[in-house]
Design a protein around this motif. Structure first.
Motif, mmCIF file in Angstrom:
data_model
loop_
_atom_site.group_PDB
_atom_site.id
_atom_site.type_symbol
_atom_site.label_atom_id
_atom_site.label_comp_id
_atom_site.label_asym_id
_atom_site.label_seq_id
_atom_site.Cartn_x
_atom_site.Cartn_y
_atom_site.Cartn_z
ATOM 1 N N TYR A 1 -43.253 -1.954 -19.365
ATOM 2 C CA TYR A 1 -42.583 -3.224 -19.042
ATOM 3 C C TYR A 1 -41.155 -2.855 -18.327
ATOM 4 N N GLU A 2 -40.810 -3.736 -17.535
ATOM 5 C CA GLU A 2 -39.470 -3.567 -16.850
ATOM 6 C C GLU A 2 -38.511 -5.014 -17.650
ATOM 7 N N THR A 3 -37.651 -4.461 -18.321
ATOM 8 C CA THR A 3 -36.902 -5.416 -19.169
ATOM 9 C C THR A 3 -35.644 -5.681 -18.365
ATOM 10 N N HIS A 4 -35.093 -6.610 -18.075
ATOM 11 C CA HIS A 4 -33.893 -7.158 -17.582
ATOM 12 C C HIS A 4 -33.190 -7.948 -18.827
ATOM 13 N N ILE A 5 -31.887 -7.004 -18.973
ATOM 14 C CA ILE A 5 -30.903 -7.671 -19.728
ATOM 15 C C ILE A 5 -29.559 -7.979 -19.151
ATOM 16 N N SER A 6 -29.629 -9.450 -19.395
ATOM 17 C CA SER A 6 -28.349 -10.032 -18.684
ATOM 18 C C SER A 6 -27.429 -10.322 -19.474
ATOM 19 N N LEU A 7 -26.084 -9.953 -19.014
ATOM 20 C CA LEU A 7 -24.826 -10.161 -20.071
ATOM 21 C C LEU A 7 -24.220 -11.192 -19.517
ATOM 22 N N ARG A 8 -23.417 -11.743 -20.432
ATOM 23 C CA ARG A 8 -22.055 -12.529 -20.302
ATOM 24 C C ARG A 8 -21.282 -12.327 -21.056
ATOM 25 N N GLN A 9 -19.939 -11.775 -20.773
ATOM 26 C CA GLN A 9 -18.964 -11.303 -21.539
ATOM 27 C C GLN A 9 -18.075 -12.432 -22.292
ATOM 28 N N SER A 10 -17.799 -12.086 -23.462
ATOM 29 C CA SER A 10 -16.879 -13.038 -24.535
ATOM 30 C C SER A 10 -16.064 -12.202 -25.125
ATOM 31 N N VAL A 11 -14.738 -12.410 -25.120
ATOM 32 C CA VAL A 11 -13.866 -11.495 -25.983
ATOM 33 C C VAL A 11 -13.224 -12.577 -27.084
ATOM 34 N N ILE A 12 -12.881 -11.840 -28.268
ATOM 35 C CA ILE A 12 -12.164 -12.836 -29.407
ATOM 36 C C ILE A 12 -11.229 -11.778 -29.521
ATOM 37 N N ARG A 13 -9.727 -12.611 -29.483
ATOM 38 C CA ARG A 13 -8.643 -11.636 -29.874
ATOM 39 C C ARG A 13 -7.829 -12.576 -31.016
ATOM 40 N N ARG A 14 -7.989 -11.678 -32.050
ATOM 41 C CA ARG A 14 -7.530 -12.178 -33.606
ATOM 42 C C ARG A 14 -5.834 -11.720 -33.714
ATOM 43 N N LEU A 15 -5.411 -12.125 -34.872
ATOM 44 C CA LEU A 15 -4.147 -11.845 -35.128
ATOM 45 C C LEU A 15 -3.843 -10.993 -36.288
ATOM 46 N N PRO A 16 -3.015 -10.109 -36.425
ATOM 47 C CA PRO A 16 -2.904 -9.198 -37.586
ATOM 48 C C PRO A 16 -2.339 -10.052 -38.698
ATOM 49 N N ALA A 17 -2.085 -9.308 -39.627
ATOM 50 C CA ALA A 17 -1.380 -9.902 -40.974
ATOM 51 C C ALA A 17 0.011 -10.164 -40.622
ATOM 52 N N PRO A 18 0.450 -11.383 -41.184
ATOM 53 C CA PRO A 18 -0.144 -12.009 -42.433
ATOM 54 C C PRO A 18 -0.883 -13.007 -42.096
ATOM 55 N N TYR A 19 -1.482 -13.249 -40.991
ATOM 56 C CA TYR A 19 -2.622 -14.248 -40.640
ATOM 57 C C TYR A 19 -3.868 -14.038 -41.295
ATOM 58 N N LYS A 20 -4.694 -15.056 -41.321
ATOM 59 C CA LYS A 20 -5.755 -14.724 -42.187
ATOM 60 C C LYS A 20 -6.760 -13.819 -42.053
ATOM 61 N N ASP A 21 -7.197 -13.495 -40.859
ATOM 62 C CA ASP A 21 -8.042 -12.301 -40.368
ATOM 63 C C ASP A 21 -7.532 -11.080 -40.588
ATOM 64 N N GLU A 22 -6.080 -11.038 -40.606
ATOM 65 C CA GLU A 22 -5.644 -9.617 -41.048
ATOM 66 C C GLU A 22 -6.176 -8.444 -40.130
ATOM 67 N N CYS A 23 -6.303 -8.634 -38.872
ATOM 68 C CA CYS A 23 -7.206 -7.760 -38.252
ATOM 69 C C CYS A 23 -6.274 -6.481 -38.024
ATOM 70 N N ILE A 24 -7.108 -5.385 -37.695
ATOM 71 C CA ILE A 24 -6.228 -4.027 -37.327
ATOM 72 C C ILE A 24 -7.119 -3.428 -36.016
ATOM 73 N N SER A 25 -6.508 -2.559 -35.413
ATOM 74 C CA SER A 25 -7.079 -2.101 -34.102
ATOM 75 C C SER A 25 -7.474 -0.517 -34.770
ATOM 76 N N TYR A 26 -9.146 -0.634 -34.766
ATOM 77 C CA TYR A 26 -9.562 0.707 -35.070
ATOM 78 C C TYR A 26 -9.366 1.742 -34.233
ATOM 79 N N THR A 27 -9.110 1.701 -32.965
ATOM 80 C CA THR A 27 -8.978 2.710 -32.032
ATOM 81 C C THR A 27 -7.574 3.558 -32.232
ATOM 82 N N ASP A 28 -6.880 2.773 -32.941
ATOM 83 C CA ASP A 28 -5.449 3.540 -33.351
ATOM 84 C C ASP A 28 -5.656 4.271 -34.533
#
Length: 456
Positions: A257-284
């Motif tokens: 089969y020839e498979t076409h994978i179409s993309l639509r980009q979406s981005v989520i930007r979260r806030l670090p502590a003390p906000y609810k998600d307490e996100c971190i940057s894993y790349t750091d």
């Protein structure tokens, strides 16, 4: 100066009225009003701070059009982790060079449940549902988990075996990357938009298949080991800065089969502590590359603490012993850990990443290649050749269906500057207080300290 004079001079209206009142009943009335508004003001201030220290957020939705979109990283894995011709190498103690048939080094190119659990779970074994064909699979996994990483890489599918053609924007891909090792899929190869030796990242300048990454892949089903139940390729679309996780992410595509994978980009930007998600940057963090890896490490820590060994089909630290899956005591201990964590939760400090990119893949498939193209086109082959070709090859096109990017941005409901604004507003609304009152209180305090103020 008497306290009465200080009260009469107050810029707070209610306080001054208490001082000017001639009768006791009026003093009591204004004092009652003052007490009431103070209670209301304190309640409103408490309610505000109660919400403020919960650090609530709102999500701002933004749709941004782009002239050119940074192309994601694309990781390609074969659903077969190693070539069948090297399976015998798992069961003897010979070196890699002795059991391989080619020159070593040539052609180098929430918890995710471990693969072992789907084949050989404790409850299945003791309930009499153990199947005979699982013994060979378990023995394979046991030996494969003990295999050195260099041998896993050598025994797996190589770049030149798997990638037969690569085009981006109709131009040949001029590089290959070192393999990314996966326990379940062996050698995976990442086409990365931001490689160190590329001056500019890949960019899709137009929507649709004209700006596609086009790959022709050789599945080589004749080289599959018996533990591989399905034939095809695993494609993982991910952010170039993130490590691929083919075990729990990606889509499967199939030969013929020839498979076409179409993309639509979406981005989520979260806030670090003390906000609810307490996100971190894993790349750091040099020790953790993703939330999925953090969860796997956490699970392995629980396994080692409870069982004295770790799940062999999940990544682990070098100083932790692999459990023997043919040992019923260790096998049931591993399953008990997963069941307990699923029921009671785990104390894993693996928050969301502060930046997450999704590509919202959509797949369409068509039979490939057509007889007209294969028999009379560039291949110029026979009808038997097309049957064999369709059984072994797959074509995939990966492209953006739109150049719009959707961003979900967390923003704090309350800014720090709003604390003083809200506090001043409540005090002014209910008590008529202003910054001048502070100086009045300082003046009265100084009079008391110096003993110049009398009660009457």
């Amino acid at each position: 100066m008497t306290i009465r004079e200080l009260v009469q001079k107050s810029s707070v209206y209610i306080v001054s009225q208490i001082g000017h009142s001639k009768t006791l009943s009026r003093k009591i009335m204004w004092l009652s009003i003052l007490t009431t508004v103070i209670m209301i003001c304190c309640y409103q201030i408490y309610a505000f701070f109660d919400q403020y220290f919960k650090y609530p957020v709102v999500v701002d939705l933004q749709i941004e059009g782009q002239d050119a979109v940074d192309f994601p990283a694309v990781t390609v894995c074969n659903l077969n982790r190693m070539k069948s011709e090297y399976e015998a190498c798992l069961y003897d103690n010979s070196t890699a060079s002795n059991c391989m048939y080619f020159e070593a080094g040539k052609d180098m190119g929430s918890f995710a449940l471990p693969e072992r659990r789907s084949i050989h779970a404790c409850e299945i074994k003791f309930k009499g549902k153990h199947r005979k064909n699982t013994d060979a699979a378990i023995e394979f996994l046991q030996h494969y988990s003990n295999l050195e990483l260099t041998k896993r890489e050598l025994f797996g599918h190589q770049y030149s075996d798997m990638i037969k053609a690569c085009l981006f924007n109709w131009m040949p891909c001029s590089f290959k990357l070192d393999p990314v090792l996966s326990f379940q899929y062996g050698n995976c190869f990442t086409f990365k938009a931001k490689a160190p030796y590329i001056q500019k990242p890949w960019k899709a300048t137009s929507a649709g298949s004209r700006g596609a990454l086009e790959l022709i892949l050789d599945v080589k089903p004749q080289e599959y080991v018996p533990i591989s139940h399905t034939i095809g390729m695993k494609i993982v679309i991910h952010n170039p800065n993130d490590m691929p996780d083919p075990e729990s992410d990606g889509v499967s595509i199939f030969p013929g089969y020839e498979t076409h994978i179409s993309l639509r980009q979406s981005v989520i930007r979260r806030l670090p502590a003390p906000y609810k998600d307490e996100c971190i940057s894993y790349t750091d963090n040099p020790l953790l590359q993703s939330q999925a890896q953090c969860m796997q490490d956490c699970l392995q820590e629980y396994n080692y603490k409870q069982c004295g060994c770790v799940e062999p089909s999940l990544p682990t630290k070098s100083n932790m012993r692999h459990c023997t899956v043919t040992n019923t005591t260790e096998l049931c201990c591993l399953d008990a850990v997963i069941n307990d964590l699923a029921s009671y939760g785990a104390d894993c400090k693996c928050p969301f990443p502060c930046l997450t990119t999704y590509y919202n893949e959509r797949l369409t498939m068509a039979k490939w290649p057509s007889k007209a193209f294969f028999l009379k086109g560039v291949y110029n082959s026979t009808a038997e050749d097309i049957k064999a070709f369709r059984k072994t090859h797959v074509k995939v096109k990966i492209f953006f269906s739109t150049q719009e990017r959707i961003e979900y941005v967390q923003k704090p409901v309350f800014l720090e500057s709003e604390v003083f604004s809200h506090l001043g507003g409540e005090l002014n609304l209910w008590l008529g207080l202003s910054i001048i009152v502070i100086f009045e209180l300082i003046e009265a305090l100084l009079y008391f300290i110096k003993g110049k103020s009398r009660v009457f």
